[in-house]
Motif scaffolding. Structure first.
Motif, PDB file in Angstrom:
ATOM      1  N   GLY A 168       0.872  -1.161  -0.007  1.00  0.00           N
ATOM      2  CA  GLY A 168       0.078  -0.066   0.112  1.00  0.00           C
ATOM      3  C   GLY A 168       0.954   1.345   0.021  1.00  0.00           C
ATOM      4  O   GLY A 168       2.017   1.284  -0.309  1.00  0.00           O
ATOM      5  N   SER A 219       0.901   3.152   5.674  1.00  0.00           N
ATOM      6  CA  SER A 219      -0.271   2.209   5.469  1.00  0.00           C
ATOM      7  C   SER A 219      -0.070   1.035   6.114  1.00  0.00           C
ATOM      8  O   SER A 219       1.224   0.873   6.406  1.00  0.00           O
ATOM      9  CB  SER A 219      -0.725   1.785   4.124  1.00  0.00           C
ATOM     10  N   PRO A 234      -1.201  -2.650   5.744  1.00  0.00           N
ATOM     11  CA  PRO A 234      -1.996  -3.722   5.032  1.00  0.00           C
ATOM     12  C   PRO A 234      -1.778  -5.194   6.103  1.00  0.00           C
ATOM     13  O   PRO A 234      -0.701  -5.127   6.703  1.00  0.00           O
ATOM     14  CB  PRO A 234      -1.522  -3.911   3.860  1.00  0.00           C
ATOM     15  N   GLU A 249      -6.764  -2.594   5.172  1.00  0.00           N
ATOM     16  CA  GLU A 249      -6.001  -1.515   5.734  1.00  0.00           C
ATOM     17  C   GLU A 249      -6.474  -1.659   7.382  1.00  0.00           C
ATOM     18  O   GLU A 249      -7.452  -1.511   7.817  1.00  0.00           O
ATOM     19  CB  GLU A 249      -6.293  -0.134   5.413  1.00  0.00           C
ATOM     20  N   ASN A 264      -3.861   2.754  12.774  1.00  0.00           N
ATOM     21  CA  ASN A 264      -2.592   1.971  12.693  1.00  0.00           C
ATOM     22  C   ASN A 264      -1.436   2.397  13.324  1.00  0.00           C
ATOM     23  O   ASN A 264      -1.225   3.226  13.902  1.00  0.00           O
ATOM     24  CB  ASN A 264      -2.510   1.463  11.157  1.00  0.00           C
ATOM     25  N   ARG A 315      -1.845   6.541  10.133  1.00  0.00           N
ATOM     26  CA  ARG A 315      -2.860   6.729   9.191  1.00  0.00           C
ATOM     27  C   ARG A 315      -4.209   6.642   9.755  1.00  0.00           C
ATOM     28  O   ARG A 315      -4.504   5.932  10.385  1.00  0.00           O
ATOM     29  CB  ARG A 315      -2.517   5.728   8.072  1.00  0.00           C
ATOM     30  N   THR A 327      -7.765   3.216   1.516  1.00  0.00           N
ATOM     31  CA  THR A 327      -6.601   2.752   1.330  1.00  0.00           C
ATOM     32  C   THR A 327      -6.494   1.739   0.036  1.00  0.00           C
ATOM     33  O   THR A 327      -7.031   0.721   0.195  1.00  0.00           O
ATOM     34  CB  THR A 327      -5.892   2.406   2.334  1.00  0.00           C
ATOM     35  N   LEU A 343      -4.816  -1.268  -2.073  1.00  0.00           N
ATOM     36  CA  LEU A 343      -3.741  -1.993  -1.880  1.00  0.00           C
ATOM     37  C   LEU A 343      -3.213  -3.095  -3.151  1.00  0.00           C
ATOM     38  O   LEU A 343      -4.557  -3.379  -3.633  1.00  0.00           O
ATOM     39  CB  LEU A 343      -4.195  -3.328  -0.708  1.00  0.00           C
TER      40      LEU A 343
END
Length: 174
Positions: free
Chosen positions: A104, A108, A110, A148, A156, A160, A165, A167
Motif C-alpha cells: 500500500g 499504510s 496492510p 488496511e 494503525n 494513518r 486505502t 492495496l
C-alpha cells in the motif's frame, strides 16, 4: 468461498431447486441479486452507492500475474463492515512455495489472511506499507482477505487515519 449470503443461499438453492424462484424473490427483496448467484457473488450488482470500492466481491488474481488492486474503505463503519475487508481469490495450479504480497501507500498498514477450506494463515505484522506470507501451497483455490488496519481497528501503527486505502495484491511462485 467464505461463508456469506452468497455461499449459504447457493447451497440452499442447490438442495431445494423447486424453491429457487421463492429464494430469488426473497433475495431481490433485500436488494441482493438472486438469479445466477454463485458462492462468489459474481452476479451481484448492488454496490451500495459506491461504484469503485465494493464490487466485485472477490477479485481474481493469477499466480505470477499482474497485481490486483483492491481498496479498503471505512465508508460504512469499522471492523466488520462493507468493504473494509476485501477478498481476492487465486487458483494455485502448481504446488510449491508461493509468496503472497500486499503493498500500500506510505504509512499504510496492510494486513492479510489466507483461507483454504477454512483459516490457513495470518499476517498482521507491523511493517509499513507491506505485508507478506511465503509458504508452501497445494493445488487448489485460495481466498485472501486484505485490509488496511486503520479501517478495521480505527488506526494503525504509522498514524494513518481510517479512510480509503488502495492495496496491490500479488502471488508469485518461488
Amino acid at each position: 468461498a467464505l461463508t456469506s449470503i452468497y455461499s449459504l443461499l447457493t447451497e440452499l438453492k442447490s438442495g431445494r431447486p423447486a424453491d429457487e424462484p421463492n429464494i430469488d424473490a426473497l433475495l431481490e427483496g433485500q436488494d441482493i441479486v438472486g438469479a445466477g448467484m454463485n458462492i462468489w457473488g459474481t452476479a451481484e450488482t448492488n454496490n451500495a452507492g459506491n461504484n469503485q470500492d465494493v464490487l466485485p466481491i472477490y477479485g481474481i488474481l493469477s499466480v505470477d500475474g499482474p497485481a490486483v488492486e483492491v481498496c479498503s474503505i471505512n465508508s460504512f463503519g469499522q471492523f466488520n463492515r462493507l468493504s473494509n475487508r476485501r477478498f481476492v481469490r487465486v487458483f494455485v495450479a502448481t504446488a510449491g512455495t508461493h509468496r503472497i504480497e500486499v503493498t500500500g501507500p506510505n504509512n499504510s498498514d496492510p494486513d492479510l489472511v489466507l483461507f483454504r477450506k477454512g483459516f490457513l494463515n495470518l499476517s498482521e505484522g507491523i511493517t509499513e506499507a507491506e505485508e507478506t506470507l511465503t509458504l508452501p501451497l497445494a493445488v487448489g483455490t485460495y481466498v485472501l482477505e486484505v485490509y488496511e488496519a486503520a479501517n478495521v481497528y480505527g488506526g494503525n501503527d504509522f498514524g494513518r487515519p481510517p479512510g480509503k486505502t488502495c492495496l496491490d495484491v500479488t502471488v508469485t511462485r518461488q
